[in-house]
Design an enzyme around this catalytic site. Structure first.
Site, PDB file in Angstrom:
ATOM      1  CB  THR A 139      -0.905   0.004   1.255  1.00 30.16           C
ATOM      2  OG1 THR A 139      -1.549   1.263   1.377  1.00 30.16           O
ATOM      3  CG2 THR A 139      -0.109  -0.242   2.525  1.00 30.16           C
ATOM      4  CG  ASP A 140      -1.167   4.980  -1.026  1.00 32.24           C
ATOM      5  OD1 ASP A 140      -1.731   4.358  -0.099  1.00 32.24           O
ATOM      6  OD2 ASP A 140      -1.755   5.840  -1.713  1.00 32.24           O
ATOM      7  CD  GLU A 141      -3.446   3.656   4.463  1.00 31.19           C
ATOM      8  OE1 GLU A 141      -3.227   3.629   5.673  1.00 31.19           O
ATOM      9  OE2 GLU A 141      -4.583   3.647   3.978  1.00 31.19           O
ATOM     10  CE1 TYR A 165      -3.454  -2.524   5.703  1.00 31.71           C
ATOM     11  CE2 TYR A 165      -3.335  -0.192   5.138  1.00 31.71           C
ATOM     12  CZ  TYR A 165      -3.380  -1.523   4.750  1.00 31.71           C
ATOM     13  OH  TYR A 165      -3.336  -1.847   3.406  1.00 31.71           O
ATOM     14  CE  LYS A 169      -0.004  -4.506   3.042  1.00 30.46           C
ATOM     15  NZ  LYS A 169      -0.352  -5.853   2.504  1.00 30.46           N
TER      16      LYS A 169
END
Ligand code: NAD
Ligand code: DAU
Length: 370
Positions: A139-141, A165, A169
């Site tokens: 993810t870009d997060e 989260y 990741k």
């Protein structure tokens, strides 16, 4: 080419939102056979895959990615040419309420997948070894948050995860990197922006707003609604993953995004206008009157944006849907699939809604409340 010659891939989390879209596209496109390992948590739903019932190109296995013996046995039995690893706990709000499951599945689970893949890869020779890939879907997060004027996230942007989260990741991405560098496992990582489309669980912004609006329920916008996300239609994410799997350079990371930055409030008001148009008989129109500003998400990232030039330039990928075409398709899908929404939102879903929204107070428009 026969199915057998195209080979098998092992997909994890293929009963979830993106995983099931990927599996459906993969089988429909005749790219080969899929063994689909999924624990069927609240987010996994076999109804997403009913169209594959009886199809020899799809084998479903209910199981946990933390189960090392199971993963090892699947690799030995099916001898996949690739692992495409989607399985994860994926909802930021849930990670704030209960981070344990995120560390377990996203970190321990990825570790288990990597160890099993490493053991399997070590036993491969010749063409089977040449061809094998481990594709980690991320993810870009992991990159944190952007100021309004900052350039979009690129593959060299330093990691700065802000939610449990995102941290889980980011950890999993680091494990993948280490298994490449230390053990030579042929890995690829993709970091993608916000997806939307069919089969997305109605805890996430777009399907939640559609489901609530159709029932005349409040549309809970966190804080001032000016947070920006970069939206990508899920079918375009699936096509990007296929391209990376086939042509991506081993060891590389590719950022995936559609170049569709929108504030949350803009997304919600666009959805409301689409519903006004597509459900003219609705007694809740104009739907935007249902918008309610509520207490913000703790640690809420202000802006995400993806620079996908590496994927586009190197591998020739391009998104097929604009935000406007993708959103319309999505709303039409939810309108045509009310039974799916009904079935996934019974039981435990109601408890989540009470937990997450029951404790949020209403705030005045524009007020960034915590
Ligand atoms: P999802 O929550 O809809 O689906 C996750 C799937 O994983 C479910 O089917 C669930 O049953 C399964 N799963 C969970 N724990 C498991 C376990 N321990 N063992 C086996 N299966 C398990 O998630 P999604 O939105 O489809 O996201 C898929 C992947 O893509 C995730 O890794 C996520 O981090 C990543 N991603 C998501 C987005 C997005 O916008 N949704 C964007 C970028 C990246
Ligand atoms: O950026 C990629 C990520 O996108 C993925 O890695 C995650 O798995 C996926 O869940 C998504 O994370 P977000 O937190 O951005 O998605 P979500 O749909 O939960 O929220 C989108 C934005 O909308 C976010 O700024 C929070 C806001 N929001 C969300 C909900 C559920 C609201 O204002 N109200 C809500 O009720």
């Amino acid at each position: 080419m026969e199915l057998e010659q195209r080979g098998v891939i092992l997909v994890t989390g293929g009963a979830g939102f993106i995983g099931s879209n990927f599996v459906l596209d993969w089988v429909a496109g005749g790219y080969g056979a899929v063994v689909n390992l999924d624990a069927l948590t609240y987010a996994g739903n076999l109804e997403n895959l009913v169209s594959l019932e009886g199809n020899p190109a799809h084998t479903f296995v209910r199981g946990d990615i933390c189960d090392a013996a199971l993963v090892k046995s699947l690799l030995e039995k099916y001898r996949p040419r690739a692992v495409v690893h989607f399985a994860a706990e994926s909802h930021v709000d849930r990670s704030i309420v209960g981070p344990e499951a995120f560390l377990k599945t996203n970190i321990d689970g990825t570790f288990t997948m990597l160890q099993a893949a490493r053991g399997y890869y070590d036993g491969l020779v010749g063409e089977e070894r040449e061809r094998f890939r481990f594709l980690h879907v991320s993810t870009d997060e992991v990159y944190g948050t952007l100021t309004p004027e900052a350039p979009a996230f690129h593959e060299e942007t330093p990691y700065a995860p802000n939610s449990p989260y995102a941290a889980s990741k980011a950890s999993s991405d680091h494990l993948v990197r280490a298994w490449l560098h230390t053990y030579g496992l042929p890995t690829l990582i993709t970091n993608c922006s916000n997806n939307y489309g069919p089969y997305q669980f109605p805890e996430k912004l777009i399907p939640l707003m559609i489901a609530n609006a159709l029932q005349g329920k409040a549309l809970p916008v966190y804080g001032d609604g000016q947070q920006v996300r970069d939206w990508l239609y899920v079918g375009d994410h699936a096509s990007a993953l296929r391209v990376v799997l086939e042509r991506g350079r081993v060891g590389e990371t590719y950022n995936v995004g559609g170049g569709n930055q929108r504030t949350n409030l803009a997304v919600v008001t666009t959805l409301c206008a689409l519903l006004d148009e597509l459900v003219p008989e609705s007694k809740f129109a104009p739907h935007k009157e249902l918008v309610k500003y509520v207490t913000d998400r703790p640690g809420h990232d202000r802006r995400y944006a993806i620079d996908a030039r590496k994927l586009e330039g190197e591998l020739g990928w391009k998104a097929a849907e604009s935000f406007e075409t993708g959103l319309r398709k999505t709303v039409e899908w939810y309108l045509a699939n009310a039974a799916w929404v009904e079935s996934v939102t019974s039981g435990a879903y109601q408890q989540w809604v009470t937990k997450n929204y029951g404790e949020r107070t209403s705030v005045a428009a524009g007020e960034s409340a915590r």
